[in-house]
Design a protein around this motif. Structure first.
Motif, PDB file in Angstrom:
ATOM      1  N   SER A  41       0.817  -1.215   0.000  1.00  0.00           N
ATOM      2  CA  SER A  41       0.000   0.000   0.000  1.00  0.00           C
ATOM      3  C   SER A  41       0.852   1.267   0.000  1.00  0.00           C
ATOM      4  N   GLN A  42       2.173   1.115  -0.032  1.00  0.00           N
ATOM      5  CA  GLN A  42       3.055   2.276   0.007  1.00  0.00           C
ATOM      6  C   GLN A  42       3.809   2.498  -1.299  1.00  0.00           C
ATOM      7  N   ILE A  43       3.556   1.669  -2.301  1.00  0.00           N
ATOM      8  CA  ILE A  43       4.270   1.769  -3.574  1.00  0.00           C
ATOM      9  C   ILE A  43       3.284   2.147  -4.660  1.00  0.00           C
ATOM     10  N   CYS A  44       3.690   3.065  -5.523  1.00  0.00           N
ATOM     11  CA  CYS A  44       2.855   3.479  -6.643  1.00  0.00           C
ATOM     12  C   CYS A  44       2.910   2.399  -7.727  1.00  0.00           C
ATOM     13  N   PRO A  45       1.754   1.863  -8.145  1.00  0.00           N
ATOM     14  CA  PRO A  45       1.767   0.829  -9.180  1.00  0.00           C
ATOM     15  C   PRO A  45       2.126   1.380 -10.561  1.00  0.00           C
TER      16      PRO A  45
ATOM     17  N   ARG B 120      -6.889   3.395  -2.546  1.00  0.00           N
ATOM     18  CA  ARG B 120      -5.717   2.777  -1.910  1.00  0.00           C
ATOM     19  C   ARG B 120      -5.694   1.264  -2.097  1.00  0.00           C
ATOM     20  N   ASP B 121      -6.853   0.614  -1.954  1.00  0.00           N
ATOM     21  CA  ASP B 121      -6.919  -0.837  -2.084  1.00  0.00           C
ATOM     22  C   ASP B 121      -6.688  -1.284  -3.526  1.00  0.00           C
TER      23      ASP B 121
ATOM     24  N   LEU C 251      -4.779   4.303   8.226  1.00  0.00           N
ATOM     25  CA  LEU C 251      -5.916   3.509   7.760  1.00  0.00           C
ATOM     26  C   LEU C 251      -7.061   4.379   7.258  1.00  0.00           C
ATOM     27  N   SER C 252      -7.175   5.582   7.805  1.00  0.00           N
ATOM     28  CA  SER C 252      -8.253   6.483   7.395  1.00  0.00           C
ATOM     29  C   SER C 252      -8.004   7.079   6.002  1.00  0.00           C
ATOM     30  N   GLU C 253      -6.763   7.062   5.542  1.00  0.00           N
ATOM     31  CA  GLU C 253      -6.425   7.596   4.215  1.00  0.00           C
ATOM     32  C   GLU C 253      -6.755   6.524   3.169  1.00  0.00           C
ATOM     33  N   ARG C 254      -7.796   6.744   2.398  1.00  0.00           N
ATOM     34  CA  ARG C 254      -8.311   5.738   1.480  1.00  0.00           C
ATOM     35  C   ARG C 254      -7.916   5.971   0.029  1.00  0.00           C
TER      36      ARG C 254
END
Length: 129
Positions: free
Chosen positions: A74-78, A105-106, A89-92
């Motif tokens: 969840s920390q890497i740009c695809p 984010r998911d 967790l609140s940052e979606r």
């Protein structure tokens, strides 16, 4: 209740196998997750059981199944591969300051899992689409 959950896991696994040629999942530290803030919810979901059932269903349907590293998905740009930093967790929303790619984010984490899985198989991300 356990039988209902297991039945639902099997049905979901078979549906996923019918719709996919390859399935990649994060190799999660389920014990560590169970001790974290949302531990009870993780245990209630029976992720470990579902991953085992999914793997068996993939074998039965001839679908390629592989676990990939869950490290910083969840920390890497695809889009560009840049590490965007830890998110609450609140940052979606995933937003990359480097390439400008923005998505849920998911969804971004799932795209990173797909890229890692495709790379492990020996293809490029472009081959998957």
């Amino acid at each position: 209740m356990a039988n209902c959950r297991k039945d639902w896991h099997w049905k979901l696994a078979h549906q996923l196998c019918k719709d996919a040629g390859m399935i990649f999942v994060e190799d999660l530290n389920l014990v560590g997750l169970s001790r974290a803030m949302l531990g009870k919810h993780c245990l209630d979901a029976f992720w470990g059981q579902f991953f085992t059932i999914l793997e068996q269903a993939c074998f039965k349907h001839g679908v390629y199944f592989q676990k990939v590293s869950a490290h910083k998905t969840s920390q890497i740009c695809p889009s560009c591969g840049l590490e965007t930093g830890k998110k609450e967790l609140s940052e979606r929303t995933h937003s990359c300051s480097s390439c400008g790619y923005t998505t849920d984010r998911d969804v971004a984490a799932a795209q990173v899992v797909l890229i890692r899985g495709i790379a492990a198989v020996g293809h490029t991300a472009c081959d998957a689409f």
